[in-house]
Design an enzyme around this catalytic site. Structure first.
Site, short mmCIF file in Angstrom:
data_model
loop_
_atom_site.label_atom_id
_atom_site.label_comp_id
_atom_site.label_asym_id
_atom_site.label_seq_id
_atom_site.Cartn_x
_atom_site.Cartn_y
_atom_site.Cartn_z
CE LYS A 46 4.13 -4.19 1.32
NZ LYS A 46 3.61 -2.84 1.31
N GLY A 47 6.89 -2.91 4.88
CA GLY A 47 6.26 -2.86 6.21
C GLY A 47 5.99 -4.24 6.81
CB SER A 71 -5.18 0.61 -2.02
OG SER A 71 -5.80 -0.36 -2.83
CB CYS A 130 0.39 2.84 5.75
SG CYS A 130 -0.29 1.96 4.32
CG ASN A 192 3.77 6.52 3.32
OD1 ASN A 192 3.38 6.09 2.23
ND2 ASN A 192 4.01 5.75 4.35
CB THR A 193 1.47 7.41 -0.96
OG1 THR A 193 0.81 6.74 0.10
CG2 THR A 193 2.50 6.49 -1.59
N GLY A 217 5.45 8.71 -6.98
CA GLY A 217 6.11 8.94 -8.26
C GLY A 217 6.38 10.42 -8.50
N GLY A 244 9.15 10.50 -5.61
CA GLY A 244 9.36 10.78 -7.02
C GLY A 244 10.79 10.85 -7.49
CB THR A 266 7.15 5.17 -7.93
OG1 THR A 266 6.25 5.26 -6.82
CG2 THR A 266 6.37 4.90 -9.20
C1 LIG Z 1 3.50 -0.29 -4.05
C2 LIG Z 1 3.93 0.55 -2.87
C3 LIG Z 1 4.03 -0.04 -1.60
C4 LIG Z 1 4.45 0.72 -0.50
N1 LIG Z 1 4.55 0.12 0.73
C5 LIG Z 1 5.01 0.85 1.79
C6 LIG Z 1 5.21 0.25 3.07
O1 LIG Z 1 5.04 -0.97 3.25
N2 LIG Z 1 5.63 1.03 4.11
C7 LIG Z 1 5.87 2.38 3.94
O2 LIG Z 1 6.24 3.06 4.90
N3 LIG Z 1 5.73 2.97 2.73
C8 LIG Z 1 5.30 2.25 1.66
N4 LIG Z 1 5.18 2.85 0.43
C9 LIG Z 1 5.54 4.29 0.28
C10 LIG Z 1 6.96 4.43 -0.29
O3 LIG Z 1 7.92 3.85 0.56
C11 LIG Z 1 7.32 5.93 -0.52
O4 LIG Z 1 7.23 6.62 0.71
C12 LIG Z 1 6.38 6.62 -1.52
O5 LIG Z 1 6.03 5.74 -2.56
C13 LIG Z 1 7.00 7.90 -2.11
O6 LIG Z 1 8.18 7.63 -2.84
P1 LIG Z 1 8.19 7.41 -4.45
O7 LIG Z 1 7.40 8.53 -5.04
O8 LIG Z 1 9.62 7.39 -4.83
O9 LIG Z 1 7.51 6.09 -4.69
C14 LIG Z 1 4.76 2.10 -0.68
C15 LIG Z 1 4.67 2.68 -1.96
C16 LIG Z 1 4.27 1.93 -3.04
C17 LIG Z 1 4.21 2.59 -4.40
#
Ligand SMILES: Cc1cc2nc3c(=O)[nH]c(=O)nc-3n(C[C@H](O)[C@H](O)[C@H](O)COP(=O)(O)O)c2cc1C
Length: 302
Positions: A46-47, A71, A130, A192-193, A217, A244, A266
């Site tokens: 985690k970051g 968030s 982020c 990222n999201t 997701g 996702g 996710t």
């Molecule tokens: C709860 C949560 C916390 C996250 N924290 C970080 C983070 O600390 N640093 C980062 O670069 N991305 C963070 N992300 C983004 C994920 O690493 C990833 O890029 C994003 O969720 C897309 O992938 P997914 O759809 O499989 O979740 C976070 C995502 C979620 C859902």
């Protein structure tokens, strides 16, 4: 025997399946009871910032159709605590360690990277994407000049290969990808999201305290696939794809779009063995189609 391995900037990966930062506890301790962490291609932590960060106020996570919106705001205990308390746990496992780093200023990012120089981590992932922090984060990742310059600055102080994590919240992702490649990035991770919002119509208020958050997701997978495909046609450095991924077939889609590695995010929050399901699914696909080396399908989509 099928070959799932590859090398990025001198780092050997036994298979392409990694954890997406922030979705696997802070360093994966919570998942040790469910899976053998040594079976992963890498654990992406985690970051981590210079000083401990509290993160945002709650509620900071909500479900949405096909995903979730968060968030969390990069809550973490700071780099010194990570080195002192978490490295020992990670080193027990036979997998690569990638540390996602965050900062409010370029100097903070550089100092976190510097302090990781004397550790046994394998790579740094620079989070300039982020959407959930007021300063730093995505501000660096949505401007090509800033993205190139922070990549250069961090690269100049680190002795680890550098992954730069891109934000999808931009008009042209290929411009940012080119910028970080020019800045000296060894690899790109994406996406990222996506910035989103959910409203509770009964309370007439946003669901998240922070009002907006990052959508992740299955709902974002088609966006991620499109962007990985575009970026893989633009840059020469390898890509770690995410967004996702729920099973092996999703991972294969990313690899065909041009990704070298894949990260599961996710899905870990829904199913703690998701990473192993993805790995098994990739092996099954290779078996079903007589693929002996993953590189034979990597980036095959024109
Ligand atoms: C709860 C949560 C916390 C996250 N924290 C970080 C983070 O600390 N640093 C980062 O670069 N991305 C963070 N992300 C983004 C994920 O690493 C990833 O890029 C994003 O969720 C897309 O992938 P997914 O759809 O499989 O979740 C976070 C995502 C979620 C859902």
């Amino acid at each position: 025997m099928s070959n799932l391995g590859f090398n990025i900037a001198g780092v050997e990966f036994k298979n392409p399946v990694m954890t997406a930062s922030g979705t696997f506890g802070s360093v994966g301790k919570e998942f040790e009871q469910f899976i053998d962490l040594s079976s992963l291609g890498a654990i992406v932590v985690k970051g981590i910032s210079l000083d401990p960060w509290d993160g945002n106020n709650s509620p900071r996570i909500a479900e949405t159709y096909g995903g979730m919106i968060n968030s969390v705001g990069l809550q973490n205990d700071g780099v010194d605590n990570f080195i002192k308390n978490d490295m020992k746990f990670l080193q027990k496992h036979d997998t690569n360690i990638i540390v996602n780093i965050a900062g409010k200023t370029v100097d903070e990012y550089k100092e976190v990277a510097r302090r990781l120089n004397d550790t046994d981590i394998d790579m740094i992932e620079l989070n300039i994407s982020c959407p959930n922090v007021k300063e730093g984060g995505v501000a660096f990742g949505t401007n090509a000049l800033m993205a190139e310059s922070i990549t250069k600055e961090v690269k100049s102080v680190t002795n680890k290969p550098l992954i730069v994590k891109l934000s999808p919240n931009v008009t042209d992702i290929t411009e940012i990808a080119r910028a970080v490649e020019n800045g000296g990035a060894d690899c790109i991770s994406m996406i990222n999201t996506l910035i989103g919002m959910k409203i509770d119509i009964h309370r007439r208020k946003p669901v998240l305290f922070n009002k907006i958050g990052g959508l992740s997701g299955p709902a974002i997978k088609p966006v991620a696939i499109r962007m990985v495909h575009q970026v893989s046609k633009t840059v020469k450095i390898p890509i770690i794809g995410m967004g996702g991924i729920m099973n092996g077939e999703d991972a294969i889609e990313f690899i065909m779009a041009g990704a070298t590695g894949v990260a599961v995010g996710t899905a870990n929050l829904i199913n703690p063995t998701a990473t192993m399901d993805v790995l098994d699914g990739i092996k099954k696909y290779m078996n079903d189609y007589n693929i002996t080396d993953l590189s034979s399908i990597r980036g095959i989509i024109d």
